[in-house]
Design an enzyme around this catalytic site. Structure first.
Site, PDB file in Angstrom:
ATOM      1  N   GLN A  99      -7.129   9.488  35.932  1.00  0.00           N
ATOM      2  CA  GLN A  99      -5.702   9.433  35.642  1.00  0.00           C
ATOM      3  C   GLN A  99      -5.112  10.844  35.655  1.00  0.00           C
ATOM      4  OE1 GLN A  99      -3.827   8.936  31.722  1.00  0.00           O
ATOM      5  NE2 GLN A  99      -2.863   7.093  32.536  1.00  0.00           N
ATOM      6  N   TYR A 181       5.741  10.855  29.677  1.00  0.00           N
ATOM      7  CA  TYR A 181       5.286  12.047  30.384  1.00  0.00           C
ATOM      8  C   TYR A 181       6.158  12.298  31.610  1.00  0.00           C
ATOM      9  CZ  TYR A 181       1.601  11.379  27.018  1.00  0.00           C
ATOM     10  OH  TYR A 181       0.927  11.190  25.836  1.00  0.00           O
ATOM     11  N   ARG A 228       0.439   3.740  36.807  1.00  0.00           N
ATOM     12  CA  ARG A 228       0.490   3.112  35.479  1.00  0.00           C
ATOM     13  C   ARG A 228       1.910   3.157  34.916  1.00  0.00           C
ATOM     14  NH1 ARG A 228      -2.848   3.781  29.776  1.00  0.00           N
ATOM     15  NH2 ARG A 228      -2.452   1.612  29.301  1.00  0.00           N
TER      16      ARG A 228
END
Ligand code: PHB
Length: 361
Positions: A99, A181, A228
Site C-alpha cells: 500500500q 491522506y 482503496r
C-alpha cells in the site's frame, strides 16, 4: 464458509483464497524507515492469506507523517522489503501488494526526516493531533499548498514507488485514497480549495487520483494496481457532503483503467452502502473491508457483494486466521496497547491456535 476458499484471479494477481490481510500501520520500521527481521516474521506468519496488502508505506519522505512508518524510496528500503517478500514466498505464498500511503497534511514535522515537507492540495490544516516519539502528541501542522508545477512530481513519486515495489518482490501496489491522506485530500473540497486543474469542480478534484493511478499502471501494468477507498470516512478531519457523487464520479473515471481491484471499506455514514456503490461504478474485482467475521465474509462473497474480504483486526491476534476460519476455530482478540509500539510484543508473538490451546490446558 466454502466461498472464502475459492481461488481468485484479479488482474495479474492470483489468490489461493478470498481472504486478504488488510494494510495496517504498525509503526515498527527501523531507523532507515525499512522493515526488519520482525516484519519478515510478522508477514511470513500470515503467508496463508490469499493476499497480503502490506502496511501503508511512503513513496517519498514528504509522504511520511507518523512515526516509525516504512518507505519504498531508497535502495535500503527496497532490499529490506525484498527480504520480507522472499520469506512470504518461501512460506507457500500469499500474493503481495504494497500500500502506497502519502499522508499529505495528516503529518507532523517531528515524524519526518530532515528536509521533508508537509505538502497538500491547499494550506488548510486538519484539526487533530498525532503522536511523535520526541514530543508526544502534537497538532497536525498547516501544510504548504503544492504549486501546480509540483503536482506532476508528486505523481511521479508514486510511479517510481510502484517500480520500486516490483523491484522489491511485490506483485503489485495499492493507492491509499482513504483516511484523509493526500489522494483523498485532493478529492474533497474541505481540503482542496485549488483554482487550477486539480481543484474547484468535482471533475478537477478527482484528477489527481486518476492521473496517479494512470502513472502507476503505466509503470507496472494496471493488472498490478489496486485502489482503496472509504466513502464518507471522516478520519483526519475530512468532510464530504455527497459521497455518492464524489465516489460515483471517481469510480466512473477509474473503471476504464482496468485495475486489479478496488478495496472498499464499509462507510461510517448511515444509509450509505459503499459496497453497492462500488459494484455499480466499478467492474473489476472488489475487496470488501471492515467489520466482517468468517461467516459474514463468506456470505457477502456468496451473495456477489464482493470477490474477496480483507481483515485487519482479526489478522493482528490470529497469525493463522485462514486455518482458523477453515477449521471453525475461535478467533483471538488483540492488545490495543501494543498496536503501535516498537518490538515483537503484540506484533509477532500472537500464538497459532494449537499453541494457544496447549498453553491454556
Ligand atoms: C489508515 O490508513 O487508515 C490509518 C493509518 C494509521 C492509523 C490509523 C489509520 O494510525
Amino acid at each position: 464458509m466454502e466461498a472464502l476458499f475459492e481461488p481468485l484471479r484479479m488482474g495479474e494477481l492470483r489468490l489461493a483464497n478470498r481472504i486478504a490481510m488488510a494494510p495496517m500501520t504498525r509503526s515498527r520500521a527501523d531507523a532507515d524507515d525499512a522493515p526488519d527481521a520482525l516484519h519478515v516474521r510478522y508477514y511470513s506468519q500470515r503467508a496463508d492469506a490469499g493476499l497480503i496488502i502490506a502496511e501503508g508505506t511512503y513513496p517519498s519522505v514528504h509522504g511520511k507523517g507518523y512515526c516509525r512508518t516504512p518507505g519504498i524510496a531508497t535502495p535500503v528500503q527496497i532490499a529490506a522489503w525484498d527480504r520480507v517478500n522472499a520469506s512470504i514466498a518461501g512460506q507457500g505464498g500469499a500474493s503481495r501488494v504494497l500500500q502506497l500511503m502519502h499522508v499529505g497534511r495528516a503529518a507532523s514535522r517531528y515524524n519526518k526526516p530532515e528536509g521533508a515537507e508537509t505538502l497538500a492540495p491547499s494550506a488548510i490544516a486538519a484539526h487533530g493531533s498525532l503522536y511523535s516519539d520526541s514530543q508526544g502528541m502534537v497538532p497536525m501542522e498547516v501544510p504548504r499548498a503544492l504549486e501546480t508545477s509540483e503536482v506532476a512530481g508528486v505523481i511521479d513519486e508514486y510511479r517510481q514507488a510502484a517500480l520500486n515495489a516490483r523491484a522489491a518482490g511485490f506483485d503489485g501496489v495499492e493507492l491509499h485514497c482513504s483516511s484523509g491522506y493526500l489522494p483523498m485530500q485532493f478529492l474533497l473540497a474541505c481540503s482542496n480549495q485549488r483554482g487550477d486543474a486539480y481543484g474547484g469542480s468535482l471533475t478537477r478534484r478527482i484528477r489527481f487520483v486518476v492521473e496517479t493511478l494512470e502513472a502507476m499502471a503505466g509503470a507496472i501494468g494496471a493488472g498490478r494496481v489496486g485502489l482503496r477507498i472509504c466513502p464518507g470516512n471522516p478520519y483526519n478531519d475530512m468532510q464530504d457532503d455527497d459521497p455518492l457523487a464524489t465516489y460515483g464520479a471517481l469510480l466512473d473515471a477509474v473503471d476504464p483503467l482496468g485495475l486489479a481491484y478496488l478495496q472498499v471499506s464499509r462507510s461510517p455514514q448511515p444509509g450509505l452502502d459503499a459496497f453497492a456503490l462500488a459494484r455499480r461504478h466499478f467492474r473489476g474485482a472488489l475487496i470488501l473491508n471492515d467489520g466482517f467475521d468468517g461467516a459474514s465474509a463468506a456470505q457477502a462473497i456468496a451473495a456477489g457483494q464482493g470477490d474477496a474480504v480483507s481483515f485487519a483486526r482479526h489478522f493482528i491476534g490470529n497469525p493463522d486466521l485462514v486455518s482458523r476460519l477453515r477449521a471453525g476455530q475461535p478467533l483471538a482478540g488483540f492488545d490495543r496497547a501494543t498496536l503501535y509500539t516498537p518490538g515483537a510484543r503484540g506484533f509477532t508473538d500472537y500464538p497459532v491456535y494449537a499453541a494457544a490451546v496447549e498453553v491454556q490446558s
